[in-house]
Design a protein around this motif. Structure first.
Motif, short mmCIF file in Angstrom:
data_model
loop_
_atom_site.label_atom_id
_atom_site.label_comp_id
_atom_site.label_asym_id
_atom_site.label_seq_id
_atom_site.Cartn_x
_atom_site.Cartn_y
_atom_site.Cartn_z
N GLU A 1 46.61 40.61 27.73
CA GLU A 1 46.14 39.38 28.39
C GLU A 1 45.54 39.69 29.76
OE1 GLU A 1 45.91 36.35 27.05
OE2 GLU A 1 46.57 37.36 25.22
N LYS A 2 46.16 40.63 30.48
CA LYS A 2 45.66 41.03 31.78
C LYS A 2 44.28 41.68 31.65
CE LYS A 2 46.52 41.79 36.27
NZ LYS A 2 46.79 40.74 37.25
N ALA A 3 44.10 42.50 30.61
CA ALA A 3 42.80 43.13 30.37
C ALA A 3 41.73 42.08 30.12
CB ALA A 3 42.90 44.10 29.19
N LYS A 4 42.05 41.07 29.34
CA LYS A 4 41.09 39.99 29.07
C LYS A 4 40.75 39.26 30.36
CE LYS A 4 38.85 37.49 25.97
NZ LYS A 4 37.84 38.06 25.04
N HIS A 5 41.73 39.05 31.19
CA HIS A 5 41.54 38.34 32.46
C HIS A 5 40.60 39.14 33.38
CE1 HIS A 5 42.48 35.62 35.70
NE2 HIS A 5 43.01 36.58 36.43
N GLN B 1 35.96 38.44 34.91
CA GLN B 1 35.84 38.10 36.34
C GLN B 1 37.11 37.51 36.95
OE1 GLN B 1 33.54 39.28 38.01
NE2 GLN B 1 31.45 38.82 37.35
N ALA B 2 38.24 37.69 36.27
CA ALA B 2 39.53 37.19 36.77
C ALA B 2 39.47 35.70 37.08
CB ALA B 2 39.99 37.98 37.99
N LYS B 3 38.79 34.94 36.24
CA LYS B 3 38.70 33.48 36.41
C LYS B 3 40.02 32.86 35.95
CE LYS B 3 35.52 29.65 35.57
NZ LYS B 3 36.40 28.64 34.95
N ALA B 4 40.71 32.19 36.86
CA ALA B 4 42.07 31.75 36.61
C ALA B 4 42.19 30.27 36.28
CB ALA B 4 42.95 32.07 37.82
N ASP B 5 41.06 29.57 36.30
CA ASP B 5 41.10 28.13 36.02
C ASP B 5 40.00 27.82 35.01
OD1 ASP B 5 40.16 25.19 36.55
OD2 ASP B 5 42.16 25.32 37.45
N GLU C 1 37.62 24.99 37.32
CA GLU C 1 37.21 25.44 38.65
C GLU C 1 36.84 26.92 38.66
OE1 GLU C 1 36.86 23.71 41.36
OE2 GLU C 1 37.80 21.79 40.81
N TYR C 2 35.92 27.28 39.52
CA TYR C 2 35.56 28.69 39.69
C TYR C 2 36.54 29.33 40.66
CZ TYR C 2 31.41 27.75 36.99
OH TYR C 2 30.57 27.41 35.97
N TYR C 3 37.78 29.44 40.18
CA TYR C 3 38.85 30.00 40.98
C TYR C 3 39.24 31.35 40.37
CZ TYR C 3 43.31 30.60 43.32
OH TYR C 3 44.34 31.10 44.08
N HIS C 4 39.08 32.39 41.18
CA HIS C 4 39.34 33.76 40.72
C HIS C 4 40.49 34.32 41.55
CE1 HIS C 4 35.39 33.64 38.65
NE2 HIS C 4 35.11 32.83 39.66
N ASP C 5 41.57 34.73 40.87
CA ASP C 5 42.80 35.04 41.61
C ASP C 5 42.94 36.52 41.99
OD1 ASP C 5 43.24 36.02 39.08
OD2 ASP C 5 45.09 34.90 38.72
N GLU C 6 41.98 37.36 41.60
CA GLU C 6 41.98 38.77 42.02
C GLU C 6 40.59 39.35 41.76
OE1 GLU C 6 44.43 41.38 39.47
OE2 GLU C 6 44.79 39.59 38.26
N ILE C 7 40.40 40.62 42.11
CA ILE C 7 39.13 41.25 41.85
C ILE C 7 38.94 41.41 40.34
CG2 ILE C 7 37.74 43.36 42.14
CD1 ILE C 7 38.03 41.73 44.67
N GLY C 8 37.85 40.86 39.84
CA GLY C 8 37.57 40.93 38.41
C GLY C 8 36.29 41.70 38.14
N TYR C 9 35.95 41.82 36.87
CA TYR C 9 34.80 42.61 36.45
C TYR C 9 34.03 41.87 35.36
CZ TYR C 9 37.52 46.18 38.81
OH TYR C 9 38.25 46.87 39.76
#
Length: 377
Positions: free
Chosen positions: A216-220, A224-228, A231-239
């Protein structure tokens, strides 16, 4: 020209891509991404698969989630395509290059054992390199050419020395060790669907794992680590490493044909081996005990391989040399290379890869073989 290794798009690729175009589901969201991940997980006997833009990105995310840190050391065979070596550098870490077995061309487990015993110590429940004091946090066994590393011997070593195993199975989709698929042994396994692989999506890769939380973490992280969801809320550095639906559609069609592709690769390998057995200096890769390989890229050693390389390419047979060993490349020349006889260097000097697409005909294989015999006549 008889090509080295080209895609075989003879199944439902057009049908599934048309479905994407007809429905406008061409980007990173769509049913084919989910289907492709489910098919990959089932085929490789893991609980979770995460589709990525290429095999390199799959390796990158796997290193991140394995806890590799800046200034760490990561063990890597000296014979490999450059991608895993590059990814180690992305992390601010450095590879420890390990020589390969002279017969199988896989990471040399006896040499690795000696390295651990002579060069390493366990301190505070982590493995450290004695001379530098640096932590060794992971090992990347690369299953070279669809053969496999002896995982039965590697895994206990890694466990004892407290290092994570990330399988580079990018060449080994369909290979098994004692019936267990490549990519299913380590904390992570990584696949590639580049155009020359046994199946292709044009580009593309896959992260395999049996750890649900890490999956699940890999998918996140790959989205781009989009957490919502709104909303365009990203909770950590994503790719931005996600595979798009239109390429996943090709992947689904390719997966439907994979068993037949593996059978054909094995048949081609057997035919080459039979035809070339009396050629001077001919030495095929020895398959690791208990491995059933996918025979991805038919590569073997010859006398005067550089002369043969030129002759074949000049006469309509696309042939390629083996990868330059990592220790001979400028970015890695100062990294530690643990070896006795530099088997990697010897293999590189004498090995060539021959045309072996899944749609190559027996007639073409024999034509290539005859060209090789002509060179030595």
């Amino acid at each position: 020209m008889i090509p080295l290794s080209v895609p075989n798009l003879s199944g439902n690729e057009w049908k599934y891509v048309k479905d994407c175009l007809d429905t406008n589901w061409v980007s990173s969201v769509g049913s084919y991404v989910n289907q492709f991940e489910e098919l990959a997980a089932k085929f490789s006997s893991v609980t979770r698969a995460v589709a990525t833009v290429n095999g390199t990105s799959a390796l990158h995310i796997s290193l991140i989630l394995s806890g590799v840190q800046r200034d760490d050391l990561v063990i890597l065979p000296n014979i490999t395509f450059v991608a895993p070596a590059n990814v180690i550098k992305y992390m601010g870490a450095d590879p420890i290059l390990m020589d390969v077995d002279e017969h199988t061309w896989q990471l040399d487990i006896a040499l690795l054992t000696r390295f651990f015993e002579q060069e390493c110590l366990i301190k505070e429940d982590t493995c450290h390199h004695k001379n530098t004091g640096r932590r060794i946090s992971a090992i990347i066994p690369v299953h070279v050419l669809g053969n496999m590393v002896n995982m039965e011997k590697l895994l206990p070593l890694a466990d004892y020395y407290k290092i994570k195993v990330i399988e580079d199975a990018t060449e080994a989709l369909g290979s098994t060790y004692k019936g267990k698929p490549a990519g299913s042994f380590g904390l992570f396994g990584c696949l590639s669907y580049n155009g020359n692989k046994i199946i292709t999506t044009g580009g593309g890769g896959m992260i395999l794992t049996n750890d649900k939380e890490l999956g699940e973490k890999a998918k996140h992280l790959t989205t781009q680590a989009k957490a919502d969801p709104l909303e365009y809320y990203h909770d950590e550095i994503g790719y931005n490493y996600r595979l798009v639906n239109i390429l996943a559609a090709i992947g689904v069609a390719q997966m439907e044909q994979l068993p037949a592709f593996i059978d054909r690769k094995r048949n081609v390998s057997e035919l080459y081996t039979r035809e070339l057995k009396d050629v001077p200096g001919f030495k095929p890769q020895v398959i690791t005990e208990h491995v059933n390989p996918n025979c991805w890229l038919f590569t073997c050693c010859f006398e005067n391989s550089k002369g043969l390389l030129k002759y074949l390419n000049d006469n309509g047979v696309q042939t390629r040399p083996f990868w330059v060993p990592m220790n001979q490349l400028p970015p890695f020349k100062n990294d530690l290379y643990f070896h006795v006889d530099d088997i990697a260097g010897s293999v590189y000097k004498s090995c060539l890869s021959m045309p072996c697409s899944t749609n190559i005909s027996d007639k073409e294989v024999i034509e290539v073989s005859n060209k090789i015999k002509e060179f030595y006549a």
